[in-house]
Design a protein around this motif. Structure first.
Motif, PDB file in Angstrom:
ATOM      1  N   ALA A  16       0.833  -1.206   0.000  1.00 53.52           N
ATOM      2  CA  ALA A  16       0.000   0.000   0.000  1.00 53.52           C
ATOM      3  C   ALA A  16       0.862   1.249   0.000  1.00 53.52           C
ATOM      4  CB  ALA A  16      -0.914  -0.008   1.218  1.00 53.52           C
ATOM      5  N   LEU A  17       1.880   1.248   0.811  1.00 50.87           N
ATOM      6  CA  LEU A  17       2.750   2.415   0.885  1.00 50.87           C
ATOM      7  C   LEU A  17       3.518   2.610  -0.409  1.00 50.87           C
ATOM      8  CD1 LEU A  17       4.065   2.009   4.527  1.00 50.87           C
ATOM      9  CD2 LEU A  17       2.439   3.696   3.681  1.00 50.87           C
ATOM     10  N   GLY A  18       3.672   1.506  -1.151  1.00 48.10           N
ATOM     11  CA  GLY A  18       4.351   1.619  -2.437  1.00 48.10           C
ATOM     12  C   GLY A  18       3.440   2.045  -3.556  1.00 48.10           C
ATOM     13  N   GLY A  19       2.170   2.209  -3.250  1.00 44.57           N
ATOM     14  CA  GLY A  19       1.239   2.743  -4.244  1.00 44.57           C
ATOM     15  C   GLY A  19       0.331   1.722  -4.896  1.00 44.57           C
ATOM     16  N   THR A  20       0.407   0.457  -4.458  1.00 43.76           N
ATOM     17  CA  THR A  20      -0.447  -0.543  -5.079  1.00 43.76           C
ATOM     18  C   THR A  20      -1.885  -0.419  -4.613  1.00 43.76           C
ATOM     19  OG1 THR A  20       1.411  -2.072  -5.253  1.00 43.76           O
ATOM     20  CG2 THR A  20      -0.768  -3.028  -5.395  1.00 43.76           C
ATOM     21  N   ILE A  21      -2.089  -0.064  -3.352  1.00 42.66           N
ATOM     22  CA  ILE A  21      -3.430   0.111  -2.811  1.00 42.66           C
ATOM     23  C   ILE A  21      -3.568   1.541  -2.336  1.00 42.66           C
ATOM     24  CG2 ILE A  21      -5.070  -0.626  -1.042  1.00 42.66           C
ATOM     25  CD1 ILE A  21      -3.603  -3.276  -0.932  1.00 42.66           C
ATOM     26  N   ALA A  22      -4.603   2.211  -2.794  1.00 41.00           N
ATOM     27  CA  ALA A  22      -4.832   3.588  -2.373  1.00 41.00           C
ATOM     28  C   ALA A  22      -6.290   3.738  -1.965  1.00 41.00           C
ATOM     29  CB  ALA A  22      -4.509   4.566  -3.504  1.00 41.00           C
ATOM     30  N   PRO A  23      -6.576   3.651  -0.662  1.00 41.98           N
ATOM     31  CA  PRO A  23      -7.963   3.713  -0.239  1.00 41.98           C
ATOM     32  C   PRO A  23      -8.599   5.047  -0.550  1.00 41.98           C
ATOM     33  CG  PRO A  23      -6.474   3.868   1.652  1.00 41.98           C
ATOM     34  CD  PRO A  23      -5.629   3.520   0.459  1.00 41.98           C
ATOM     35  N   GLY A 109     -12.797 -12.218   6.640  1.00 41.87           N
ATOM     36  CA  GLY A 109     -13.693 -12.867   7.573  1.00 41.87           C
ATOM     37  C   GLY A 109     -15.152 -12.629   7.227  1.00 41.87           C
ATOM     38  N   ALA A 110     -16.020 -12.823   8.218  1.00 41.48           N
ATOM     39  CA  ALA A 110     -17.454 -12.696   8.010  1.00 41.48           C
ATOM     40  C   ALA A 110     -17.919 -11.244   7.958  1.00 41.48           C
ATOM     41  CB  ALA A 110     -18.207 -13.434   9.113  1.00 41.48           C
ATOM     42  N   GLU A 111     -17.056 -10.305   8.329  1.00 37.72           N
ATOM     43  CA  GLU A 111     -17.408  -8.888   8.297  1.00 37.72           C
ATOM     44  C   GLU A 111     -16.152  -8.057   8.093  1.00 37.72           C
ATOM     45  OE1 GLU A 111     -17.425  -8.295  13.166  1.00 37.72           O
ATOM     46  OE2 GLU A 111     -19.309  -8.416  12.062  1.00 37.72           O
ATOM     47  N   ASN A 112     -16.329  -6.787   7.776  1.00 41.67           N
ATOM     48  CA  ASN A 112     -15.179  -5.899   7.603  1.00 41.67           C
ATOM     49  C   ASN A 112     -14.390  -5.826   8.910  1.00 41.67           C
ATOM     50  OD1 ASN A 112     -16.147  -5.260   5.017  1.00 41.67           O
ATOM     51  ND2 ASN A 112     -17.346  -3.542   5.797  1.00 41.67           N
ATOM     52  N   GLN A 113     -13.072  -5.860   8.778  1.00 44.29           N
ATOM     53  CA  GLN A 113     -12.220  -5.824   9.959  1.00 44.29           C
ATOM     54  C   GLN A 113     -11.302  -4.611   9.904  1.00 44.29           C
ATOM     55  OE1 GLN A 113     -12.171  -7.701  12.620  1.00 44.29           O
ATOM     56  NE2 GLN A 113     -13.611  -9.289  12.005  1.00 44.29           N
ATOM     57  N   PRO A 114     -11.343  -3.741  10.938  1.00 45.67           N
ATOM     58  CA  PRO A 114     -10.417  -2.603  10.964  1.00 45.67           C
ATOM     59  C   PRO A 114      -8.991  -3.084  11.200  1.00 45.67           C
ATOM     60  CG  PRO A 114     -11.626  -2.748  13.022  1.00 45.67           C
ATOM     61  CD  PRO A 114     -12.230  -3.773  12.099  1.00 45.67           C
ATOM     62  N   ILE A 120      -4.102   0.831   4.985  1.00 44.22           N
ATOM     63  CA  ILE A 120      -5.228  -0.092   4.913  1.00 44.22           C
ATOM     64  C   ILE A 120      -6.080   0.112   6.147  1.00 44.22           C
ATOM     65  CG2 ILE A 120      -5.974  -2.490   4.758  1.00 44.22           C
ATOM     66  CD1 ILE A 120      -3.273  -3.179   3.600  1.00 44.22           C
ATOM     67  N   LYS A 121      -7.255   0.701   5.975  1.00 47.24           N
ATOM     68  CA  LYS A 121      -8.111   0.987   7.126  1.00 47.24           C
ATOM     69  C   LYS A 121      -8.983  -0.199   7.512  1.00 47.24           C
ATOM     70  CE  LYS A 121      -8.191   5.974   6.417  1.00 47.24           C
ATOM     71  NZ  LYS A 121      -9.040   7.193   6.256  1.00 47.24           N
ATOM     72  N   THR A 122      -9.424  -0.976   6.527  1.00 37.46           N
ATOM     73  CA  THR A 122     -10.244  -2.155   6.807  1.00 37.46           C
ATOM     74  C   THR A 122      -9.966  -3.248   5.786  1.00 37.46           C
ATOM     75  OG1 THR A 122     -12.057  -1.213   5.494  1.00 37.46           O
ATOM     76  CG2 THR A 122     -12.179  -0.911   7.880  1.00 37.46           C
ATOM     77  N   ILE A 123     -10.136  -4.486   6.224  1.00 40.45           N
ATOM     78  CA  ILE A 123     -10.109  -5.637   5.318  1.00 40.45           C
ATOM     79  C   ILE A 123     -11.561  -6.025   5.060  1.00 40.45           C
ATOM     80  CG2 ILE A 123      -9.471  -8.059   5.043  1.00 40.45           C
ATOM     81  CD1 ILE A 123      -7.052  -7.545   6.770  1.00 40.45           C
ATOM     82  N   PRO A 180     -18.727  -1.037   2.388  1.00 38.94           N
ATOM     83  CA  PRO A 180     -17.441  -1.679   2.086  1.00 38.94           C
ATOM     84  C   PRO A 180     -16.352  -1.468   3.140  1.00 38.94           C
ATOM     85  CG  PRO A 180     -17.603   0.357   0.872  1.00 38.94           C
ATOM     86  CD  PRO A 180     -18.909   0.206   1.606  1.00 38.94           C
ATOM     87  N   GLY A 181     -16.657  -0.785   4.197  1.00 32.29           N
ATOM     88  CA  GLY A 181     -15.636  -0.537   5.210  1.00 32.29           C
ATOM     89  C   GLY A 181     -14.942   0.794   5.004  1.00 32.29           C
TER      90      GLY A 181
END
Length: 211
Positions: A16-23, A109-114, A120-123, A180-181
């Motif tokens: 994420a810090l490398g730019g692959t994921i940008a929430p 999991g069964a719900e969004n996880q912080p 990354i704020k939530t999975i 979506p979290g």
């Protein structure tokens, strides 16, 4: 969250810090996008044109990143608003729930996880988390092509038009797109509004937009 997911978080954060994921800077369930009501299409007198216009409006959800990420033609999920490759690398596998050695449930999991990991704020989470079946893959297709696919039980997971209505408007996994979290932009409008558009589209003949 599983122990495996906890071990993977530093890896995910590094990507994420490398730019692959940008929430996206949006809170759970809060979207700046809206959906027009079914009633707002009443002025279109031609039933076929009104039906096609209803599907175009519903297409704001169908072609939204929250949906497209789980409907990839490659059977490889994507992430974020720009459909980036999934991190870590994943495939749908035989069951659409990941490869035998790395199922989706490893992290989801069964719900969004912080999380407390940077970037990354939530999975995302849902009891049925996984890719849409291969025959329901429509990432990269035009809305006209998607419309024809959605109408065809051989290419939409076996749904009749009537069964599509509760699937789109009530299914819990479909509904994740509006919850979506934190850190992800929800789909436009609400699931109830989306379901109403699909119902009106079906009842008006399920016509597809030109294109």
């Amino acid at each position: 969250m599983s122990a495996a997911a906890t071990r993977l978080l530093p890896v995910l954060a590094a990507f994420a810090l490398g730019g692959t994921i940008a929430p996206s800077p949006a809170a759970d369930g809060v979207s700046g996008d809206t959906l027009r009501s079914v009633e707002s299409f009443a002025s279109i007198r031609d039933p076929a044109k009104r039906s096609a216009a209803l599907f175009v409006e519903a297409g704001k959800v169908i072609q939204h990143p929250r949906c497209l990420n789980c409907h990839p033609a490659t059977r490889v999920p994507t992430q974020g608003d720009h459909l980036r490759p999934h991190v870590p690398p994943m495939v749908g596998g035989v069951s659409d729930h990941g490869a035998a050695g790395l199922p989706c449930a490893t992290c989801h999991g069964a719900e969004n996880q912080p999380t407390s990991s940077p970037g990354i704020k939530t999975i995302p989470g849902n009891p049925h988390w996984g890719l849409a079946p291969a025959e329901m893959a429509w990432q990269g297709r035009t809305l006209t092509q998607i419309c024809a696919q959605v109408k065809d039980p051989r290419r939409n997971g076996g749904f009749t038009l009537q069964k599509l209505i509760p699937h789109m408007g009530e299914d819990h996994l479909v509904g994740w797109a509006w919850h979506p979290g934190e850190g992800r932009r929800p789909a436009p409008g609400t699931q109830a509004q989306f379901g109403a558009l699909i119902k009106a589209w079906v009842e008006s003949g399920a016509h597809c937009p030109a294109g």
